[in-house]
Scaffold this motif. Sequence first.
Motif, mmCIF file in Angstrom:
data_model
loop_
_atom_site.group_PDB
_atom_site.id
_atom_site.type_symbol
_atom_site.label_atom_id
_atom_site.label_comp_id
_atom_site.label_asym_id
_atom_site.label_seq_id
_atom_site.Cartn_x
_atom_site.Cartn_y
_atom_site.Cartn_z
ATOM 1 N N ILE A 6 0.812 -1.222 0.000
ATOM 2 C CA ILE A 6 0.000 0.000 0.000
ATOM 3 C C ILE A 6 0.844 1.269 0.000
ATOM 4 O O ILE A 6 0.623 2.159 -0.806
ATOM 5 N N ALA A 7 1.798 1.352 0.919
ATOM 6 C CA ALA A 7 2.582 2.586 1.030
ATOM 7 C C ALA A 7 3.973 2.298 1.569
ATOM 8 O O ALA A 7 4.196 1.302 2.250
ATOM 9 N N LYS A 8 4.887 3.228 1.258
ATOM 10 C CA LYS A 8 6.214 3.231 1.851
ATOM 11 C C LYS A 8 6.276 4.438 2.774
ATOM 12 O O LYS A 8 5.848 5.536 2.394
ATOM 13 N N VAL A 9 6.770 4.191 3.976
ATOM 14 C CA VAL A 9 6.750 5.215 5.020
ATOM 15 C C VAL A 9 8.160 5.414 5.571
ATOM 16 O O VAL A 9 8.886 4.442 5.805
ATOM 17 N N GLN A 10 8.535 6.687 5.773
ATOM 18 C CA GLN A 10 9.768 7.038 6.478
ATOM 19 C C GLN A 10 9.384 7.095 7.960
ATOM 20 O O GLN A 10 8.708 8.027 8.385
ATOM 21 N N PRO A 11 9.746 6.068 8.740
ATOM 22 C CA PRO A 11 9.270 6.014 10.129
ATOM 23 C C PRO A 11 9.900 7.080 11.015
ATOM 24 O O PRO A 11 11.044 7.494 10.780
ATOM 25 N N THR A 12 9.159 7.515 12.024
ATOM 26 C CA THR A 12 9.652 8.525 12.950
ATOM 27 C C THR A 12 9.997 7.943 14.313
ATOM 28 O O THR A 12 10.695 8.579 15.091
ATOM 29 N N ASN A 13 9.486 6.745 14.635
ATOM 30 C CA ASN A 13 9.733 6.166 15.956
ATOM 31 C C ASN A 13 9.750 4.646 15.854
ATOM 32 O O ASN A 13 9.096 3.958 16.628
ATOM 33 N N LEU A 14 10.496 4.133 14.890
ATOM 34 C CA LEU A 14 10.423 2.719 14.524
ATOM 35 C C LEU A 14 10.731 1.777 15.677
ATOM 36 O O LEU A 14 9.942 0.866 15.953
ATOM 37 N N ASP A 15 11.849 1.968 16.351
ATOM 38 C CA ASP A 15 12.244 1.009 17.393
ATOM 39 C C ASP A 15 11.181 0.864 18.469
ATOM 40 O O ASP A 15 10.837 -0.248 18.870
ATOM 41 N N ARG A 16 10.631 1.972 18.929
ATOM 42 C CA ARG A 16 9.611 1.915 19.986
ATOM 43 C C ARG A 16 8.323 1.293 19.465
ATOM 44 O O ARG A 16 7.716 0.453 20.123
ATOM 45 N N GLU A 17 7.896 1.678 18.260
ATOM 46 C CA GLU A 17 6.611 1.204 17.746
ATOM 47 C C GLU A 17 6.641 -0.260 17.325
ATOM 48 O O GLU A 17 5.608 -0.932 17.389
ATOM 49 N N LEU A 18 7.791 -0.770 16.912
ATOM 50 C CA LEU A 18 7.859 -2.192 16.551
ATOM 51 C C LEU A 18 7.520 -3.083 17.734
ATOM 52 O O LEU A 18 7.000 -4.186 17.560
ATOM 53 N N LYS A 19 7.784 -2.610 18.940
ATOM 54 C CA LYS A 19 7.509 -3.396 20.150
ATOM 55 C C LYS A 19 6.022 -3.691 20.318
ATOM 56 O O LYS A 19 5.653 -4.646 20.988
ATOM 57 N N SER A 20 5.164 -2.873 19.713
ATOM 58 C CA SER A 20 3.722 -3.091 19.846
ATOM 59 C C SER A 20 3.169 -3.975 18.726
ATOM 60 O O SER A 20 1.982 -4.278 18.699
ATOM 61 N N LEU A 21 4.038 -4.391 17.798
ATOM 62 C CA LEU A 21 3.618 -5.259 16.701
ATOM 63 C C LEU A 21 4.037 -6.698 16.988
ATOM 64 O O LEU A 21 4.827 -6.958 17.895
#
Length: 136
Positions: A106-121
């Motif tokens: 769907i989309a390509k995103v330049q993440p702003t808080n990847l390390d922290r947000e990956l923990k919720s996935l």
Amino acid sequence: MMKIGGYEIPEGLYYSKEHEWVLIKGDRVIVGITDYAQKALHEIVYVELPLVGSEVKQMRTMGTVESVKAVSEIFAPISGKVVETNQNLVENPELLNEHPYTDGWIAKVQPTNLDRELKSLMNAQEYAEYISKLEE
């Protein structure tokens, strides 16, 4: 590639409870919907993509998918700036059904808080367990 209950779950991706996936590619992430999501929707007839340059926030709506059955929101699994969208989906929304993990991104995103947000996935194994419980 794992298969659980007829659903394909590629390893090496991250998954949300809303059935989006994330693939990390360098300093960007690619976002799409899972095999589980596209099968639940059935025949996808329209996709509303996020705008390039727009900021998306984790677990907030970034677009919609319309099928013959329903309209569903696409939630951003990761916060960041949309740098590219899959324009092939405008003319060929069925790519989401046919190739949800490859041509149906769907989309390509330049993440702003990847390390922290990956923990919720979830990883592939955790997502497999999650959808197994949904199928009970």
